[in-house]
Design a protein around this motif. Structure first.
Motif, mmCIF file in Angstrom:
data_model
loop_
_atom_site.group_PDB
_atom_site.id
_atom_site.type_symbol
_atom_site.label_atom_id
_atom_site.label_comp_id
_atom_site.label_asym_id
_atom_site.label_seq_id
_atom_site.Cartn_x
_atom_site.Cartn_y
_atom_site.Cartn_z
ATOM 1 N N LEU A 84 -10.729 -0.516 -21.475
ATOM 2 C CA LEU A 84 -10.327 0.830 -21.905
ATOM 3 C C LEU A 84 -9.170 1.353 -21.065
ATOM 4 O O LEU A 84 -8.201 1.918 -21.595
ATOM 5 C CB LEU A 84 -11.538 1.764 -21.806
ATOM 6 N N PHE A 93 -8.831 2.128 -26.694
ATOM 7 C CA PHE A 93 -9.826 1.729 -27.678
ATOM 8 C C PHE A 93 -9.198 0.797 -28.719
ATOM 9 O O PHE A 93 -7.983 0.829 -28.936
ATOM 10 C CB PHE A 93 -10.419 2.958 -28.355
ATOM 11 N N PRO A 94 -10.017 -0.004 -29.418
ATOM 12 C CA PRO A 94 -11.448 -0.254 -29.186
ATOM 13 C C PRO A 94 -11.634 -1.264 -28.056
ATOM 14 O O PRO A 94 -10.758 -2.082 -27.803
ATOM 15 C CB PRO A 94 -11.923 -0.832 -30.515
ATOM 16 N N VAL A 95 -12.785 -1.182 -27.390
ATOM 17 C CA VAL A 95 -13.043 -2.121 -26.299
ATOM 18 C C VAL A 95 -13.743 -3.379 -26.802
ATOM 19 O O VAL A 95 -13.673 -4.428 -26.143
ATOM 20 C CB VAL A 95 -13.873 -1.458 -25.183
#
Length: 476
Positions: free
Chosen positions: A317, A322-324
């Motif tokens: 992050l 995002f997204p992780v």
């Protein structure tokens, strides 16, 4: 490329058209009637051993403890020695060395128990007498059981319906041998020959076309004999998998069969040696043990490693937002697709080529955090959730993206065969260095070797090697 990508996204990409069994529609083993899978001779031999032991116990009266010890020793030795196995060649003389060896092992076991448990000499002698008397009594009746089995096969046609797959000449010879010698317990009902080979002439059985699975079901066959001759190995493997999926016993006439000696797993149809092939691992009771243990281990590992996963997710992050987590369509057992979860190691970009790009080695979008995650395999930890869900196993062939399954199956003959079992978080190919941009043919060979030789111990070895490889990789 756009059409391929759309097929990948929708999960509708088919396997290439090639001569192999339909893994999704194979007839389950349970479709055969239960009585058709029971071997009368094996049952009679087991009943004979039980009766011989009971008679010996009544005669000798070794007491409850002695009876229990002798029962356990005889059962372990006889079942481990497979003296009650299903067989084609019903020969007492051929089986005598194996039977005597198991009786000697049982004698040694009760002697050892008597010494270790500190039993008095009389009690140990009584247990030894039970083993000896039951062995002598059993061996005196076993020739009659074999003779009864041969008589039932010849006169009552108590034979298993068999399909022969292979070259015209060899297939014809095997069929004629079965017809002339029903005492080996096989009744030929169909023969499948490769395209271009002449079908055996003058045989009162059906010639089978391309759909072996359908023919097995329609002809109610319980045994498939592979006599490959000059066929390609891939065609033979395809036929074997079709037979396994249909719940059939599978026997193989080996190359250079004239030089093949008798040994474990080898039976005889007159002068033809036939090798018994083990069935698919997923039908063995030990496979359910694997599934239970792996699910429990994966769930426990998810709980224990949750702080590590959270820390890695935070690092992703902070590096690229995002997204992780990263979701990707992969192909699992029987060609079914599922969503695989990973920690994202590549920075987001405007173009998503994850489904069609083979490797990200040297990709500028992989930052320091991504390189660390990939080097340590920490990005793979979310796949523990796939194991808990049942999409994958801890150990098995690594899952691949649909477009590459399509491509590799078209190029490598037996790549498709690796989808007979669930895919895994780690596998035999990976612990032998086949990660990343390495030989697909080697991977397929390792994966098919794993399936053919699967055992719980092999899984344990792969996990140990995986841990060792991860530790060594982190130290470099």
């Amino acid at each position: 490329m756009t059409e391929l990508r759309d097929a990948v996204v929708t999960g509708s990409l088919p396997f290439p058209r090639r001569p192999r069994p339909n893994l999704r529609s194979g007839t389950p083993a349970g479709s055969r009637p239960l009585l058709a899978r029971v071997n009368a001779v094996a049952v009679l031999l087991l009943a004979l051993d039980c009766a011989a032991w009971a008679t010996a116990v009544v005669r000798t009266a070794p007491g409850p403890a002695g009876a229990a010890v002798t029962a356990a020793a005889l059962a372990g030795a006889r079942l481990g020695g497979r003296v009650h196995r299903r067989r084609l060649w019903l020969s007492w003389l051929q089986d005598l060395p194996r039977s005597v060896t198991t009786a000697a092992l049982a004698f040694a076991l009760v002697t050892g128990v008597g010494i270790v448990a500190g039993m008095d000499g009389n009690r140990t002698a009584e247990m030894q007498e039970v083993v000896l008397f039951s062995a002598v009594l059993g061996e005196s009746v076993r020739p009659l059981v074999f003779a009864l089995g041969r008589w039932g096969r010849r006169r009552l046609r108590r034979c298993d319906r068999a399909v022969v797959v292979g070259s015209g000449h060899l297939a014809g010879e095997l069929v004629r041998t079965m017809l002339e010698h029903p005492e080996f317990g096989l009744l030929p009902v169909g023969v499948a020959v490769p395209a271009g080979d002449p079908a055996p002439a003058g045989l009162p059985i059906e010639t089978i076309g391309d759909d072996l699975t359908e023919a097995i079901t329609r002809l109610r066959a319980g045994t498939v004999i592979l006599a490959p001759g000059d066929d390609r190995d891939s065609a033979v493997v395809a036929a074997a998998i079709s037979a396994h999926r249909a719940g059939c016993v599978t026997l193989v006439l080996p190359h250079l069969f004239e030089l093949c000696p008798d040994g474990p797993g080898v039976d005889r149809l007159r002068s033809y040696p036939l090798v018994w092939l083990g069935g698919v691992p997923t039908r063995r009771p030990s496979w359910w043990v694997k599934r239970f243990v792996e699910t429990a281990l994966a769930a426990a590992a998810l709980v224990v490693l949750m702080p590590v996963i959270a820390g890695c997710a935070l690092a992703v992050l902070l590096e690229s937002g995002f997204p992780v987590f990263f979701r990707q369509v992969r192909v699992g057992m029987d060609g079914r697709t599922f969503l695989l979860y990973k920690l994202r190691s590549v920075r987001p970009s405007g173009v998503d080529d994850s489904q069609v790009r083979w490797s990200v080695a040297g990709d500028s979008r992989v930052g320091p955090v991504g390189r660390f995650l990939r080097k340590t395999s920490l990005d793979e930890l979310p796949q523990l959730w796939n194991v808990v869900r049942g999409d994958m196993s801890l150990v098995g062939p690594r899952p691949e993206r649909p477009v590459f399954v399509h491509e590799f199956s078209a190029v490598h003959d037996l790549y498709w065969a690796r989808h007979r079992v669930p895919t895994g978080l780690t596998g035999l190919a990976q612990v032998h260095g086949l990660r990343g941009d390495t030989s697909i043919a080697d991977r397929a060979r390792y994966d098919n070797y794993y399936i053919a030789n699967w055992s719980l111990w092999l899984d344990v070895k792969i996990i140990i090697l995986t841990v060792g490889e991860l530790l060594c990789r982190r130290q470099r």
